[in-house]
Design an enzyme around this catalytic site. Structure first.
Site, PDB file in Angstrom:
ATOM      1  N   TYR A  25       0.848  -1.207   0.000  1.00 40.83           N
ATOM      2  CA  TYR A  25       0.000   0.000   0.000  1.00 40.83           C
ATOM      3  C   TYR A  25       0.881   1.254   0.000  1.00 40.83           C
ATOM      4  O   TYR A  25       0.607   2.233  -0.690  1.00 40.83           O
ATOM      5  CB  TYR A  25      -0.902  -0.020   1.244  1.00 40.83           C
ATOM      6  CG  TYR A  25      -1.620   1.282   1.532  1.00 40.83           C
ATOM      7  CD1 TYR A  25      -2.569   1.795   0.659  1.00 40.83           C
ATOM      8  CD2 TYR A  25      -1.341   2.003   2.694  1.00 40.83           C
ATOM      9  CE1 TYR A  25      -3.226   2.984   0.926  1.00 40.83           C
ATOM     10  CE2 TYR A  25      -1.997   3.195   2.982  1.00 40.83           C
ATOM     11  CZ  TYR A  25      -2.933   3.679   2.091  1.00 40.83           C
ATOM     12  OH  TYR A  25      -3.579   4.858   2.357  1.00 40.83           O
ATOM     13  N   PRO A  78       0.690  13.800   5.395  1.00 39.56           N
ATOM     14  CA  PRO A  78      -0.419  12.938   5.849  1.00 39.56           C
ATOM     15  C   PRO A  78      -0.382  11.611   5.105  1.00 39.56           C
ATOM     16  O   PRO A  78      -0.256  11.582   3.877  1.00 39.56           O
ATOM     17  CB  PRO A  78      -1.666  13.741   5.440  1.00 39.56           C
ATOM     18  CG  PRO A  78      -1.218  14.632   4.324  1.00 39.56           C
ATOM     19  CD  PRO A  78       0.222  14.945   4.598  1.00 39.56           C
ATOM     20  N   GLY A  80      -2.505   7.930   5.066  1.00 36.50           N
ATOM     21  CA  GLY A  80      -3.614   7.118   5.560  1.00 36.50           C
ATOM     22  C   GLY A  80      -3.120   5.767   6.060  1.00 36.50           C
ATOM     23  O   GLY A  80      -2.085   5.260   5.620  1.00 36.50           O
ATOM     24  N   TYR A 130      -9.852  15.277   3.952  1.00 39.53           N
ATOM     25  CA  TYR A 130     -10.457  14.862   2.696  1.00 39.53           C
ATOM     26  C   TYR A 130     -11.893  15.349   2.745  1.00 39.53           C
ATOM     27  O   TYR A 130     -12.589  15.145   3.755  1.00 39.53           O
ATOM     28  CB  TYR A 130     -10.463  13.343   2.578  1.00 39.53           C
ATOM     29  CG  TYR A 130      -9.169  12.741   2.084  1.00 39.53           C
ATOM     30  CD1 TYR A 130      -8.533  13.242   0.950  1.00 39.53           C
ATOM     31  CD2 TYR A 130      -8.595  11.654   2.735  1.00 39.53           C
ATOM     32  CE1 TYR A 130      -7.347  12.673   0.488  1.00 39.53           C
ATOM     33  CE2 TYR A 130      -7.412  11.084   2.268  1.00 39.53           C
ATOM     34  CZ  TYR A 130      -6.801  11.598   1.144  1.00 39.53           C
ATOM     35  OH  TYR A 130      -5.645  11.030   0.691  1.00 39.53           O
ATOM     36  N   HIS A 276       0.444  13.609  -5.045  1.00 41.60           N
ATOM     37  CA  HIS A 276       0.024  12.567  -4.102  1.00 41.60           C
ATOM     38  C   HIS A 276       0.991  11.374  -4.137  1.00 41.60           C
ATOM     39  O   HIS A 276       0.593  10.211  -4.019  1.00 41.60           O
ATOM     40  CB  HIS A 276      -1.401  12.105  -4.447  1.00 41.60           C
ATOM     41  CG  HIS A 276      -2.247  11.773  -3.250  1.00 41.60           C
ATOM     42  ND1 HIS A 276      -3.180  12.614  -2.723  1.00 41.60           N
ATOM     43  CD2 HIS A 276      -2.290  10.662  -2.466  1.00 41.60           C
ATOM     44  CE1 HIS A 276      -3.785  12.047  -1.696  1.00 41.60           C
ATOM     45  NE2 HIS A 276      -3.244  10.858  -1.498  1.00 41.60           N
ATOM     46  N   ARG A 279       0.262   8.602  -6.718  1.00 42.25           N
ATOM     47  CA  ARG A 279      -0.812   7.641  -6.416  1.00 42.25           C
ATOM     48  C   ARG A 279      -2.132   8.015  -7.066  1.00 42.25           C
ATOM     49  O   ARG A 279      -3.095   7.266  -6.972  1.00 42.25           O
ATOM     50  CB  ARG A 279      -1.013   7.560  -4.898  1.00 42.25           C
ATOM     51  CG  ARG A 279       0.202   7.078  -4.166  1.00 42.25           C
ATOM     52  CD  ARG A 279       0.137   7.380  -2.692  1.00 42.25           C
ATOM     53  NE  ARG A 279      -0.760   6.542  -1.939  1.00 42.25           N
ATOM     54  CZ  ARG A 279      -0.508   5.288  -1.577  1.00 42.25           C
ATOM     55  NH1 ARG A 279       0.619   4.744  -1.909  1.00 42.25           N
ATOM     56  NH2 ARG A 279      -1.370   4.603  -0.872  1.00 42.25           N
ATOM     57  N   GLY A 309       8.732  12.034  -3.814  1.00 39.96           N
ATOM     58  CA  GLY A 309      10.032  11.491  -4.243  1.00 39.96           C
ATOM     59  C   GLY A 309      11.210  11.827  -3.360  1.00 39.96           C
ATOM     60  O   GLY A 309      12.345  11.465  -3.680  1.00 39.96           O
TER      61      GLY A 309
HETATM   62  C1  LIG Z   1       0.681   5.076   1.861  1.00 34.74           C
HETATM   63  C2  LIG Z   1       0.312   6.500   1.557  1.00 34.74           C
HETATM   64  C3  LIG Z   1      -0.878   7.017   2.034  1.00 34.74           C
HETATM   65  C4  LIG Z   1      -1.211   8.349   1.796  1.00 34.74           C
HETATM   66  N1  LIG Z   1      -2.351   8.883   2.347  1.00 34.74           N
HETATM   67  C5  LIG Z   1      -2.623  10.197   2.191  1.00 34.74           C
HETATM   68  C6  LIG Z   1      -3.719  10.794   2.871  1.00 34.74           C
HETATM   69  O1  LIG Z   1      -4.422  10.134   3.636  1.00 34.74           O
HETATM   70  N2  LIG Z   1      -3.950  12.107   2.639  1.00 34.74           N
HETATM   71  C7  LIG Z   1      -3.173  12.867   1.794  1.00 34.74           C
HETATM   72  O2  LIG Z   1      -3.428  14.055   1.609  1.00 34.74           O
HETATM   73  N3  LIG Z   1      -2.104  12.328   1.184  1.00 34.74           N
HETATM   74  C8  LIG Z   1      -1.800  11.021   1.370  1.00 34.74           C
HETATM   75  N4  LIG Z   1      -0.692  10.498   0.775  1.00 34.74           N
HETATM   76  C9  LIG Z   1       0.194  11.358  -0.015  1.00 34.74           C
HETATM   77  C10 LIG Z   1       1.267  11.983   0.880  1.00 34.74           C
HETATM   78  O3  LIG Z   1       0.710  12.934   1.739  1.00 34.74           O
HETATM   79  C11 LIG Z   1       2.370  12.654   0.053  1.00 34.74           C
HETATM   80  O4  LIG Z   1       1.771  13.548  -0.856  1.00 34.74           O
HETATM   81  C12 LIG Z   1       3.248  11.669  -0.680  1.00 34.74           C
HETATM   82  O5  LIG Z   1       3.496  10.530   0.102  1.00 34.74           O
HETATM   83  C13 LIG Z   1       4.581  12.318  -1.046  1.00 34.74           C
HETATM   84  O6  LIG Z   1       5.382  11.447  -1.767  1.00 34.74           O
HETATM   85  P1  LIG Z   1       6.549  10.545  -1.126  1.00 34.74           P
HETATM   86  O7  LIG Z   1       5.866   9.399  -0.464  1.00 34.74           O
HETATM   87  O8  LIG Z   1       7.326  10.138  -2.326  1.00 34.74           O
HETATM   88  O9  LIG Z   1       7.311  11.394  -0.138  1.00 34.74           O
HETATM   89  C14 LIG Z   1      -0.343   9.161   1.009  1.00 34.74           C
HETATM   90  C15 LIG Z   1       0.853   8.623   0.530  1.00 34.74           C
HETATM   91  C16 LIG Z   1       1.191   7.315   0.802  1.00 34.74           C
HETATM   92  C17 LIG Z   1       2.503   6.777   0.306  1.00 34.74           C
END
Ligand SMILES: Cc1cc2nc3c(=O)[nH]c(=O)nc-3n(C[C@H](O)[C@H](O)[C@H](O)COP(=O)(O)O)c2cc1C
Length: 387
Positions: A25, A78, A80, A130, A276, A279, A309
């Site tokens: 995930y 943040p 999840g 959200y 994001h 994602r 990144g």
């Molecule tokens: C497992 C996972 C869950 C995430 N859940 C949320 C979330 O609940 N709310 C949100 O705004 N962004 C969420 N994100 C995005 C992160 O806030 C962030 O934008 C992103 O992880 C940045 O990229 P990086 O993982 O390469 O540092 C999530 C990212 C990951 C990897």
């Protein structure tokens, strides 16, 4: 105790220790994962300019993000289901961030509730929202975040519909995990994780279950979230939430100059240049590539943050030198949490801080706030020409 020298070490430990469903995930992007990969690989295209014979004593990584003092401009993004990577994960991550002097952002989709995290910390953290169709729930969530002392609202704009991540569907992702045969076989090798999980009561979405109408258990939660994200979120609704919140606001998920201009006119404290973590819209450009045009467009009007990144202090240095006032890490701290709990998040922050400090020194800079384009060597076609 293994010697941890880089974020990659924590990632290897995270993979070994955490059920596959939750590691996957974390370690996935949507569809082909092109944007997820580009977020990291585009950082590698930028090089640093070495400077010598500069007095490097008295260096400082201290700065501010939306007026808040930070020991380095790196917040925890943040994420999840953090409490599924490790029991009570949000509490542990928030404590590590507090001890290190950087902001922690709690996701709406957290396992520990906003009240749980407030009770376990002593300083205000940030809350990420959200936007759901159920206005009553959204309004009560804002009230709860205010009551818990959250000092900023991070409003996520790039997830009103969920980007498909193949691994989550194949793994049957759920919180808590459903006990299918493959899950049980996987858990048999992750007993350390399981033992800790048995000790905590927090195993499902703490902000939602028992607070939103019609969600009493986790079976209905999956369908509730799929139905509940508001596909009609627009600038009008954002304005309503801004007024309802009345405090500091950060708009997350801006990846386009036009949207950035709109957001800058909006009275937010900061915007986060973000896709994001790759994602959501696969095929979107990486955050670091979109940072310079957005800085040129609105850098003098609003504070610009970025994420996506960042796996090292050198990546942080590059983002700051390209004009970001602050950065966020997502996966980099989740690897640490999955590897070693609270100590792992601390370790992730230490690794990044050290890399930032040493690289700054070798670039001939003493103050993180003085970093700029003069510290970088950027290929001429880095931003690319996209019609
Ligand atoms: C497992 C996972 C869950 C995430 N859940 C949320 C979330 O609940 N709310 C949100 O705004 N962004 C969420 N994100 C995005 C992160 O806030 C962030 O934008 C992103 O992880 C940045 O990229 P990086 O993982 O390469 O540092 C999530 C990212 C990951 C990897």
């Amino acid at each position: 105790m293994p010697v941890i020298t880089c974020i990659e070490d924590l990632k290897r430990m995270h993979r070994r220790r955490t059920p596959r469903m939750f590691f996957d995930y974390c370690e996935s992007g949507s569809y082909s994962e092109q944007t997820f990969r580009d977020n990291c690989s585009d950082f590698q295209k930028i090089r640093l300019r070495q400077k010598v014979a500069v007095d490097m004593l008295g260096r400082s990584t201290r700065s501010t993000m939306i007026g808040q003092e930070v020991s380095m401009p790196v917040a925890l993004a943040p994420v999840g289901l953090t409490g599924m990577q490790c029991a009570d994960g949000e509490i542990k991550a928030a404590r590590a961030a507090e001890a290190f002097g950087v902001p922690y952002t709690l996701s709406t989709m957290s396992i520990c509730s906003v009240e749980d995290v407030a009770a376990a910390t002593t300083k205000p953290f940030w809350f990420q929202l959200y936007v759901m169709k159920d206005e009553e729930f959204v309004d009560s969530m804002l009230e709860r975040a205010k009551k818990a002392g959250c000092s900023a609202l991070v409003l996520t704009l790039d997830l009103q519909i969920l980007g498909q991540r193949h691994k989550d569907l194949k793994n049957g992702l759920s919180a808590p995990p459903k006990m299918t045969l493959p899950v049980m076989m996987d858990l048999a090798t992750k007993w350390g994780w399981g033992l800790e999980m048995l000790k905590t009561p927090r195993r499902t979405f703490g902000n939602i279950v028992g607070h939103a109408k019609g969600v009493g258990d986790t079976t209905s939660l999956a369908s509730w979230t799929a139905e509940q994200f508001d596909p009609q979120l627009d600038w009008g609704k954002i304005a309503r939430l801004r007024d309802k919140w009345g405090g500091k606001l950060i708009l997350k998920g801006i990846l386009d100059e036009e949207d950035a201009r709109r957001a800058a006119d909006f009275g937010a404290e900061a915007i986060i240049v973000s896709n994001h973590g790759g994602r959501q819209l696969d095929g979107a450009l990486s955050s670091i590539r979109m940072l310079p045009p957005i800085v040129r467009a609105v850098g003098d009007q609003v504070e610009i943050h970025m994420d996506g990144g960042i796996r090292s202090g050198q990546d942080v240095l590059k983002a700051l030198a390209m004009g970001a006032k602050g950065t966020y890490i997502g996966r980099s701290y989740i690897y640490g949490l999955g590897a070693m709990g609270e100590a792992g998040v601390r370790r992730a922050l230490e690794v990044i801080w050290k890399e930032l400090d040493v690289s700054m020194a070798l670039c001939g800079e003493k103050d993180v706030k003085a970093l700029g384009p003069h510290n970088l060597l950027v290929p001429q076609d880095f931003e690319g020409r996209w019609a």
